[in-house]
Design an enzyme around this catalytic site. Structure first.
Site, PDB file in Angstrom:
ATOM      1  CD  GLU A 146      24.658  23.022  40.762  1.00  0.00           C
ATOM      2  OE1 GLU A 146      24.099  23.197  41.867  1.00  0.00           O
ATOM      3  OE2 GLU A 146      24.062  22.556  39.764  1.00  0.00           O
ATOM      4  CB  SER A 189      64.648 -25.999  23.345  1.00  0.00           C
ATOM      5  OG  SER A 189      64.394 -27.278  22.813  1.00  0.00           O
TER       6      SER A 189
END
Length: 676
Positions: free
Chosen positions: A76, A330
């Site tokens: 590019e 519990s």
């Protein structure tokens, strides 16, 4: 002449600066990126689509494979970094090729010009091209080489809703772009040239041809060897987009919604997180009744959340079950006993009687519907017996327990208009797994509770002291000796030299199964149940949640050592024999075995639950009954013999206890207030 050139150059610089100031580039698309949630070292956990619905993840050159960057420049913009944003040589070459061939052979656009077009897309006209060139020069000046490259890596189109090399690499290859094979790097270079036409899931032949051209060009330029290029051409192109990563989806969604920036760095360990998700999902397959599971792993140092599993499968349940309000069963019993130990109302060796007893109109029963007689408190906690726990809460005071838990940062949900009462000991309240894990981690730090940290860099929480060191360690020692789950041998834990203090819980109707464990370095919480709260008969904490707890601990790194020595080695709680006054916990109607039928001591002032304002001499102490001598304790500390007044340290909750010569006692939890 030289002076004129200098003046001209300065004029150009000033003009460019003014143009940049008056007509700045629109960088909005670079800022409208996807929010990404990362683990503690920056590894991606989950990205989110950007506001316009695209996957656009910010990327820096340092995050991308050097091989990809070399191929990109070759294809590019060979002279990227050497030109001011526009490459005159490339423009001349492209124009000459178009004239000689009668068509476009190669483009003259630089990466900077492409970024300008990506920031502000326009129809391809001569005027648009000239604007693009001007913007390219402007962007090169404003962003610099690395900034321009980062912009391209973030905005380049890769087909569909994919923008940027990170999103493309994840979607097409399921990996970050920092390490790419030659075939993968070449495909990612090729796709932006025509992202829809070259999509490999729609046109694999065209995609492969474009990729191979990049490989040939890279080999010709010496970026890769010819044989490497030939081998890479044999690799197939992907035929479908992959799903984006979705680790810790519940926590990621919550943090992303609160994010003020594009990157959210968490405290999670990405490897451990994925291990926990796999473990939980595998376990959930054995449950045919739509049961689910939530898990949290916390490093006690700094309370960093290392793993967070909100449900077994995100697509099936998107509710974060670590934050669902459920009955804790519990699991609050250790805190009841810790407060009683801290007050010296009880000792681990205090004898208690597990026998049927009414507390007003309520008669609690044990999980096994049986009674087990007399035993030390430590055994009552290890066996999670209900009547002794309710007796202990009667000493501590349910309102006091609820207040202290809330002051420590836990949220407690009671029915409307309801006040804390004795059923709190057996799960008569709504709580979150995250809060229980926070509280248990506090026991691991000698009683100091701190908020959990989910994000890296989160300010350290100074915390709140729930109980003292001796009380916290006494509870942990008891729970470390608790029976292992049925059929579970803790050999794996022993091999790693890890002592785990753990507690299980089961809510009424078998709706919730809990297991929470604390080691020196880690706290782990497990919840199992149905999100809709439907009962699961026979599924209880010790059998359902505890085995997973031990499996999780076995996945954690070895402990870093043992706890430091106690700062109070001679504390009464560390002695095997309790003080005489704490030898036995007698119910209110007990007659001391027939040895003495005298009236038990009772407090006349202050009364339980009262708000008291000290006078000059302090708070008056008045009691009646009992066998002399009567002794007073304030917050577990003995007062001088014959004390008639107590001077509190300051405002807040306190507990006063009077003990007679036979060890019988009466207590009151009060709130000391000071005048405004």
């Amino acid at each position: 002449m030289k002076r004129r050139l200098t003046i001209g150059a300065l004029a150009l610089v000033v003009a460019a600066g003014l143009a940049d100031l008056l007509l700045p580039p629109d960088l909005g698309r670079l800022q409208a990126v996807s929010v990404v949630v990362e683990d503690r070292v920056g590894r991606l956990l989950r990205p989110f689509a950007s506001p316009d619905g695209t996957w656009r993840m910010g990327a820096e050159p340092s995050q991308v494979s050097p091989l990809y960057l070399s191929m990109l420049r070759e294809m590019e913009d060979r002279r990227f970094g050497w030109h001011p944003g526009v490459d005159p040589l490339a423009m001349i070459r492209a124009s000459a090729q178009m004239v000689s061939h009668g068509r476009v052979v190669s483009g003259g656009s630089t990466l900077t010009m492409q970024l300008a077009r990506l920031l502000t897309p326009k129809p391809r006209t001569i005027a648009a091209k000239l604007t693009e060139m001007a913007r390219a020069v402007q962007l090169q000046m404003r962003l610099g080489r690395d900034g321009v490259l980062a912009g391209y890596l973030t905005l380049a189109p890769f087909g569909g809703a994919l923008e940027g090399v990170r999103a493309a690499s994840l979607a097409w290859f399921g990996r970050e772009p920092d390490h790419l094979a030659p075939a993968q790097a070449a495909l990612l270079v090729a796709l932006p040239q025509s992202p829809e036409r070259l999509r490999p899931d729609r046109n694999p032949v065209a995609a492969k041809a474009a990729r191979d051209r990049v490989l040939d060009r890279a080999a010709k330029a010496g970026i890769i060897a010819a044989d490497v290029a030939a081998s890479a051409k044999q690799d197939p192109v992907p035929t479908a987009m992959l799903d984006m990563p979705m680790a810790a989806p519940h926590l990621s969604t919550r943090l992303a919604a609160q994010a003020t920036g594009a990157v959210v760095r968490t405290t999670l360990d990405g490897t451990l997180q994925r291990t926990m998700e796999t473990l939980v999902e595998a376990q959930s397959r054995f449950w045919p009744d739509n049961a689910d599971m939530a898990v949290m792993v916390v490093a006690n140092d700094g309370r960093r959340v290392l793993a967070h599993v909100g449900s077994a499968q995100w697509r099936r349940c998107q509710i974060d079950l670590t934050r669902a309000v459920r009955s804790p069963g519990s699991t609050l019993k250790p805190f009841i006993y810790a407060l009683a130990f801290d007050d010296l109302s009880l000792h681990p060796a205090t004898l208690v009687v597990d026998a049927p007893r009414r507390f007003g109109a309520w008669m609690p029963r044990n999980f096994d519907q049986d009674s087990h007689g007399e035993m030390p408190v430590r055994e009552a906690l290890q066996r999670s017996l209900n009547v002794p726990a309710v007796q202990a809460l009667e000493l501590v005071g349910p309102a006091r327990l609820a207040t202290l838990l809330r002051q420590s940062g836990a949220e407690l949900a009671f029915p409307p208009l309801a006040e804390p009462s004795l059923p709190l000991a057996l799960g008569g309240v709504g709580m979150k797994l995250a809060d229980l894990v926070m509280l248990y981690a506090g026991l691991g730090e000698d009683g100091r509770v701190r908020k959990l940290a989910y994000q890296a860099g989160q300010p350290a929480d100074p915390g709140t002291v729930l109980v003292g060191q001796a009380a916290a360690r006494a509870v942990l020692r008891i729970l470390e000796a608790a029976p292992a789950p049925p059929g579970m041998v803790s050999a794996n834990v022993a091999r790693r030299g890890r002592a785990i203090a753990f507690k299980t819980g089961t809510s009424y109707g078998f709706r919730d199964a809990w297991a929470i464990g604390v080691s020196k370095d880690y706290t782990v919480g497990v919840w199992v149940g149905r999100p809709d709260g439907v009962p699961r008969p026979g599924e209880y904490g010790l059998a359902t949640a505890a085995p997973m707890l031990f499996q999780i601990f076995d996945q954690l790194p070895p402990e870093t050592g043992s706890r430091p020595p106690s700062s109070q080695p001679d504390h009464a709680l560390y002695h095997g024999v309790p003080p005489l006054a704490l030898a036995r916990l007698r119910p209110p109607d007990d007659d001391a075995g027939g040895r003495d039928t005298s009236e038990r001591p009772r407090l006349l002032f202050p009364l339980d639950g009262a708000e008291v304002e000290p006078i000059g001499a302090g708070i008056a102490l008045m009691a009646q009954g009992g066998t002399p001598p009567l002794r007073w304790l304030a917050n577990g500390r003995p007062l001088s013999p014959g004390a008639e007044f107590w001077h509190p340290d300051g405002p807040g909750f306190s507990r006063l206890t009077v003990v007679d010569g036979q060890g019988r006692q009466a207590s009151a939890s009060i709130r000391v207030v000071t005048p405004p």
